[in-house]
Design an enzyme around this catalytic site. Structure first.
Site, PDB file in Angstrom:
ATOM      1  N   PHE A   1      -9.640   7.892  -8.051  1.00 37.19           N
ATOM      2  CA  PHE A   1     -10.097   8.363  -6.749  1.00 37.19           C
ATOM      3  C   PHE A   1      -9.472   7.546  -5.636  1.00 37.19           C
ATOM      4  O   PHE A   1      -9.423   6.320  -5.693  1.00 37.19           O
ATOM      5  CB  PHE A   1     -11.627   8.294  -6.633  1.00 37.19           C
ATOM      6  CG  PHE A   1     -12.121   8.839  -5.314  1.00 37.19           C
ATOM      7  CD1 PHE A   1     -12.200  10.216  -5.109  1.00 37.19           C
ATOM      8  CD2 PHE A   1     -12.457   7.987  -4.268  1.00 37.19           C
ATOM      9  CE1 PHE A   1     -12.612  10.730  -3.883  1.00 37.19           C
ATOM     10  CE2 PHE A   1     -12.869   8.496  -3.044  1.00 37.19           C
ATOM     11  CZ  PHE A   1     -12.947   9.871  -2.847  1.00 37.19           C
TER      12      PHE A   1
ATOM     13  N   GLY B   1     -17.876  -3.858  -0.681  1.00 40.28           N
ATOM     14  CA  GLY B   1     -18.428  -2.893   0.276  1.00 40.28           C
ATOM     15  C   GLY B   1     -18.783  -1.577  -0.395  1.00 40.28           C
ATOM     16  O   GLY B   1     -19.866  -1.016  -0.174  1.00 40.28           O
TER      17      GLY B   1
ATOM     18  N   TYR C   1       0.850  -1.200   0.000  1.00 43.90           N
ATOM     19  CA  TYR C   1       0.000   0.000   0.000  1.00 43.90           C
ATOM     20  C   TYR C   1       0.879   1.241   0.000  1.00 43.90           C
ATOM     21  O   TYR C   1       1.967   1.226   0.585  1.00 43.90           O
ATOM     22  CB  TYR C   1      -0.915  -0.014   1.237  1.00 43.90           C
ATOM     23  CG  TYR C   1      -2.191   0.774   1.064  1.00 43.90           C
ATOM     24  CD1 TYR C   1      -3.126   0.416   0.105  1.00 43.90           C
ATOM     25  CD2 TYR C   1      -2.466   1.891   1.855  1.00 43.90           C
ATOM     26  CE1 TYR C   1      -4.307   1.132  -0.064  1.00 43.90           C
ATOM     27  CE2 TYR C   1      -3.644   2.618   1.697  1.00 43.90           C
ATOM     28  CZ  TYR C   1      -4.549   2.232   0.733  1.00 43.90           C
ATOM     29  OH  TYR C   1      -5.716   2.948   0.564  1.00 43.90           O
TER      30      TYR C   1
ATOM     31  N   TYR D   1     -10.883   3.258  -8.741  1.00 46.78           N
ATOM     32  CA  TYR D   1     -10.541   3.400  -7.323  1.00 46.78           C
ATOM     33  C   TYR D   1      -9.914   2.134  -6.748  1.00 46.78           C
ATOM     34  O   TYR D   1      -9.669   2.035  -5.546  1.00 46.78           O
ATOM     35  CB  TYR D   1     -11.780   3.813  -6.514  1.00 46.78           C
ATOM     36  CG  TYR D   1     -12.862   2.764  -6.435  1.00 46.78           C
ATOM     37  CD1 TYR D   1     -12.983   1.949  -5.309  1.00 46.78           C
ATOM     38  CD2 TYR D   1     -13.769   2.580  -7.472  1.00 46.78           C
ATOM     39  CE1 TYR D   1     -13.974   0.977  -5.234  1.00 46.78           C
ATOM     40  CE2 TYR D   1     -14.759   1.622  -7.409  1.00 46.78           C
ATOM     41  CZ  TYR D   1     -14.865   0.828  -6.280  1.00 46.78           C
ATOM     42  OH  TYR D   1     -15.841  -0.145  -6.209  1.00 46.78           O
ATOM     43  N   GLY D   2      -9.655   1.143  -7.633  1.00 44.32           N
ATOM     44  CA  GLY D   2      -9.010  -0.085  -7.173  1.00 44.32           C
ATOM     45  C   GLY D   2      -8.608  -0.890  -8.390  1.00 44.32           C
ATOM     46  O   GLY D   2      -8.999  -0.561  -9.512  1.00 44.32           O
ATOM     47  N   GLY D   3      -7.823  -1.950  -8.157  1.00 46.47           N
ATOM     48  CA  GLY D   3      -7.363  -2.768  -9.283  1.00 46.47           C
ATOM     49  C   GLY D   3      -7.275  -4.232  -8.906  1.00 46.47           C
ATOM     50  O   GLY D   3      -6.210  -4.835  -8.924  1.00 46.47           O
TER      51      GLY D   3
END
Length: 320
Positions: free
Chosen positions: A255, A140, A39, A230-232
């Site tokens: 984002f 979520g 991260y 916003y994610g991968g």
């Protein structure tokens, strides 16, 4: 395992500090990424895991004005270390939330619903009747997008991976207010045209997967529409045909909730307005906690393993 349960002394309460008894804290994908070291924000070790959760104020330092014993609080920012029974934190690291909302809603409020809320608000000015398409719709964030959109009169087209219990998942998302639930394979099928007979093509696409199905999802965007990544989860890049840029002028944006909080640290009104809006939806029954499995802190290993299972439809929540 890098992880173990430790007993620590609770530090002395400073004048601007708040002593918090943690109540519940979820395990999110970003928490796992922190543990794996992948991260962008990593705490200095040794560290307490967990970026989200809800606690009850036990006592406050003499210069604390906004909080009092009995109040419920959630982290104002990432990196709080919520997987613990008690903690002493500076007042500015905490946000007060109403204690009349369900504990699991409060525990899961600061990451996924906020992400969903911001993405629906900040990129396209959507009006009732508009539509949004999203992948990983059972995540979520996905569940929060469905409910917040529904409350605002915005239609959702929800893409999920094919799986053994697909009919059950479709039923669950429809019950939350999804207008359409389709598999990644369906994105390529001519039947997609049928969906757009009764709702407009989306002005906004929300992507947290990447790879081929994201390219397919983007094909359904209106001209000048925006895709927000916003994610991968597929760990594959977002591929865009040149024609999408030239002939449809699609916008690609990103984002990250952590960045939004940094950018708005001085603007408490915008944070408070978002929290109020979300708590109102929760009180009206229009926004529920995601499907949760409650696990006592002692069983954190089981919870961590379960949270990494494929097709995990339930969020692991540590009860503290």
């Amino acid at each position: 395992s890098l992880f173990r349960l430790k007993d620590l002394e609770v530090p002395k309460l400073g004048d601007c500090d708040v002593h918090v008894k943690m109540l519940a804290a979820p395990i999110n994908p970003a928490d796992i990424n922190v543990i794996q070291g992948t991260y962008p924000l990593l705490p200095p070790l040794p560290a307490v895991g967990g970026n989200e959760g809800v606690g009850e104020v036990l006592e406050v330092g003499c210069r604390v004005t906004a909080l009092r014993p009995g109040d419920w609080v959630i982290p104002a920012d990432t990196g709080l270390g919520t997987w613990r029974t008690r903690g002493v934190f500076p007042e500015e690291m905490l946000l007060k939330v109403p204690s009349d909302i369900p504990v699991l809603c409060a525990a899961t409020l600061s990451v996924n619903p906020c992400t969903a809320f911001r993405m629906l608000a900040d990129f396209e000015s959507l009006v009732p009747g508009d539509s949004v398409i999203q992948n990983a719709a059972n995540s979520g964030v996905g569940q929060a997008v469905i409910q917040i959109a529904r409350a605002s009169g915005i239609k959702t087209i929800n893409v999920v991976r094919d799986r053994p219990d697909l009919p059950k998942l479709v039923e669950r998302l429809m019950a939350l207010g999804a207008d359409h639930v389709i598999t990644e394979e369906m994105l390529r099928k001519p039947e997609m045209k049928d969906i757009f007979k009764n709702i407009p093509r989306p002005r906004l696409a929300l992507n947290c997967v990447g790879g081929k199905s994201t390219t397919e999802m983007m094909r359904h965007l209106q001209p000048k529409g925006t895709m927000v990544t916003y994610g991968g989860m597929a760990k594959q890049p977002v591929m865009v045909p040149v024609s999408a840029f030239i002939f449809r002028d699609v916008r690609l944006r990103g984002f990250w909730m952590t960045q939004w909080r940094k950018d708005h640290a001085q603007n408490q009104e915008s944070v408070a307005a978002m929290m109020d809006a979300l708590c109102q939806l929760i009180r009206r029954g229009q926004l529920t906690a995601p499907a949760c499995t409650e696990v006592p802190l002692q069983d954190y290993r089981t919870a961590l393993e379960a949270s990494m299972e494929p097709f995990m439809s339930s969020k692991q929540i540590l009860l503290l």
